[in-house]
Motif scaffolding. Structure first.
Motif, PDB file in Angstrom:
ATOM      1  N   MET A   1       0.847  -1.165   0.000  1.00  0.00           N
ATOM      2  CA  MET A   1       0.000   0.000   0.000  1.00  0.00           C
ATOM      3  C   MET A   1       0.900   1.238   0.000  1.00  0.00           C
ATOM      4  SD  MET A   1      -2.810  -1.194   2.785  1.00  0.00           S
ATOM      5  CE  MET A   1      -3.975   0.076   2.397  1.00  0.00           C
ATOM      6  N   HIS A   2       0.354   2.308  -0.535  1.00  0.00           N
ATOM      7  CA  HIS A   2       1.096   3.563  -0.611  1.00  0.00           C
ATOM      8  C   HIS A   2       0.137   4.728  -0.372  1.00  0.00           C
ATOM      9  CE1 HIS A   2       4.110   6.431  -1.970  1.00  0.00           C
ATOM     10  NE2 HIS A   2       3.132   7.037  -2.608  1.00  0.00           N
ATOM     11  N   VAL A   3       0.611   5.759   0.320  1.00  0.00           N
ATOM     12  CA  VAL A   3      -0.186   6.970   0.528  1.00  0.00           C
ATOM     13  C   VAL A   3       0.721   8.196   0.436  1.00  0.00           C
ATOM     14  CG1 VAL A   3      -0.005   6.903   3.055  1.00  0.00           C
ATOM     15  CG2 VAL A   3      -1.905   8.106   1.986  1.00  0.00           C
ATOM     16  N   ASP A   4       0.238   9.211  -0.280  1.00  0.00           N
ATOM     17  CA  ASP A   4       0.868  10.535  -0.358  1.00  0.00           C
ATOM     18  C   ASP A   4      -0.152  11.542   0.136  1.00  0.00           C
ATOM     19  OD1 ASP A   4       3.287   9.849  -1.709  1.00  0.00           O
ATOM     20  OD2 ASP A   4       2.211   9.808  -3.608  1.00  0.00           O
ATOM     21  N   VAL A   5       0.277  12.544   0.878  1.00  0.00           N
ATOM     22  CA  VAL A   5      -0.622  13.616   1.292  1.00  0.00           C
ATOM     23  C   VAL A   5       0.140  14.942   1.239  1.00  0.00           C
ATOM     24  CG1 VAL A   5      -0.183  13.332   3.768  1.00  0.00           C
ATOM     25  CG2 VAL A   5      -2.309  14.381   3.012  1.00  0.00           C
ATOM     26  N   THR A   6      -0.518  15.959   0.695  1.00  0.00           N
ATOM     27  CA  THR A   6       0.065  17.295   0.584  1.00  0.00           C
ATOM     28  C   THR A   6      -0.857  18.283   1.276  1.00  0.00           C
ATOM     29  OG1 THR A   6       0.962  16.677  -1.565  1.00  0.00           O
ATOM     30  CG2 THR A   6       1.007  19.006  -1.009  1.00  0.00           C
ATOM     31  N   LEU A   7      -0.289  19.171   2.077  1.00  0.00           N
ATOM     32  CA  LEU A   7      -1.031  20.177   2.816  1.00  0.00           C
ATOM     33  C   LEU A   7      -0.798  21.544   2.179  1.00  0.00           C
ATOM     34  CD1 LEU A   7      -2.732  20.795   5.396  1.00  0.00           C
ATOM     35  CD2 LEU A   7      -0.547  21.266   6.540  1.00  0.00           C
ATOM     36  N   TYR A   8      -1.896  22.261   1.895  1.00  0.00           N
ATOM     37  CA  TYR A   8      -1.821  23.590   1.289  1.00  0.00           C
ATOM     38  C   TYR A   8      -2.466  24.613   2.220  1.00  0.00           C
ATOM     39  CZ  TYR A   8      -0.991  20.975  -2.998  1.00  0.00           C
ATOM     40  OH  TYR A   8      -0.483  20.127  -3.951  1.00  0.00           O
ATOM     41  N   ARG A   9      -1.993  25.858   2.129  1.00  0.00           N
ATOM     42  CA  ARG A   9      -2.555  26.967   2.896  1.00  0.00           C
ATOM     43  C   ARG A   9      -3.041  28.035   1.925  1.00  0.00           C
ATOM     44  NH1 ARG A   9       1.097  30.712   6.773  1.00  0.00           N
ATOM     45  NH2 ARG A   9       1.954  31.256   4.752  1.00  0.00           N
ATOM     46  N   SER A  10      -4.216  28.586   2.194  1.00  0.00           N
ATOM     47  CA  SER A  10      -4.790  29.630   1.354  1.00  0.00           C
ATOM     48  C   SER A  10      -4.024  30.939   1.544  1.00  0.00           C
ATOM     49  CB  SER A  10      -6.263  29.842   1.715  1.00  0.00           C
ATOM     50  OG  SER A  10      -6.796  30.890   0.946  1.00  0.00           O
ATOM     51  N   ARG A  11      -3.663  31.550   0.424  1.00  0.00           N
ATOM     52  CA  ARG A  11      -2.988  32.845   0.432  1.00  0.00           C
ATOM     53  C   ARG A  11      -3.735  33.760  -0.536  1.00  0.00           C
ATOM     54  NH1 ARG A  11       0.428  33.739   4.314  1.00  0.00           N
ATOM     55  NH2 ARG A  11       1.594  35.069   2.948  1.00  0.00           N
ATOM     56  N   TRP A  12      -3.456  35.032  -0.542  1.00  0.00           N
ATOM     57  CA  TRP A  12      -4.150  35.964  -1.432  1.00  0.00           C
ATOM     58  C   TRP A  12      -3.865  35.648  -2.898  1.00  0.00           C
ATOM     59  CZ3 TRP A  12      -1.303  38.889  -4.773  1.00  0.00           C
ATOM     60  CH2 TRP A  12       0.054  39.039  -4.498  1.00  0.00           C
ATOM     61  N   TYR A  13      -2.740  35.008  -3.207  1.00  0.00           N
ATOM     62  CA  TYR A  13      -2.347  34.693  -4.585  1.00  0.00           C
ATOM     63  C   TYR A  13      -2.681  33.263  -4.992  1.00  0.00           C
ATOM     64  CZ  TYR A  13       1.598  33.052  -1.808  1.00  0.00           C
ATOM     65  OH  TYR A  13       2.373  32.449  -0.854  1.00  0.00           O
ATOM     66  N   GLY A  14      -3.267  32.478  -4.091  1.00  0.00           N
ATOM     67  CA  GLY A  14      -3.636  31.089  -4.400  1.00  0.00           C
ATOM     68  C   GLY A  14      -3.206  30.160  -3.279  1.00  0.00           C
ATOM     69  N   TRP A  15      -3.105  28.876  -3.570  1.00  0.00           N
ATOM     70  CA  TRP A  15      -2.753  27.867  -2.580  1.00  0.00           C
ATOM     71  C   TRP A  15      -1.237  27.704  -2.500  1.00  0.00           C
ATOM     72  CZ3 TRP A  15      -6.237  26.285   0.763  1.00  0.00           C
ATOM     73  CH2 TRP A  15      -7.583  26.381   0.419  1.00  0.00           C
TER      74      TRP A  15
END
Length: 71
Positions: A1-15
């Motif tokens: 099994m494999h898992v990838d996860v990416t965390l993004y933060r909202s900014r005025w110019y995008g993620w």
């Protein structure tokens, strides 16, 4: 099994990408993108994107959780 996860933060110019986690294993696999993220610095919206796969062609059952969201 494999898992990838990416965390993004909202900014005025995008993620903006703030963290990433990836792990391989058998039976059960989990990872945490927040562990690699920089320290909290204000109030923002966050988005997590994950990819799950089972290398043997079987189904990969997924579950997502979030806790301790207050900075």
């Amino acid at each position: 099994m494999h898992v990838d996860v990416t965390l993004y933060r909202s900014r005025w110019y995008g993620w903006e990408q703030r963290g990433y986690g990836s792990k391989n294993g058998t039976s059960s696999v989990s990872t945490n993108a927040a562990e690699s993220a920089a320290a909290c610095d204000g109030t923002h919206d966050y988005l997590a994107n994950s990819y799950h796969s089972a290398s043997d062609g079987r189904y990969a059952y997924t579950s997502n959780s979030a806790n301790g969201l207050t900075c």
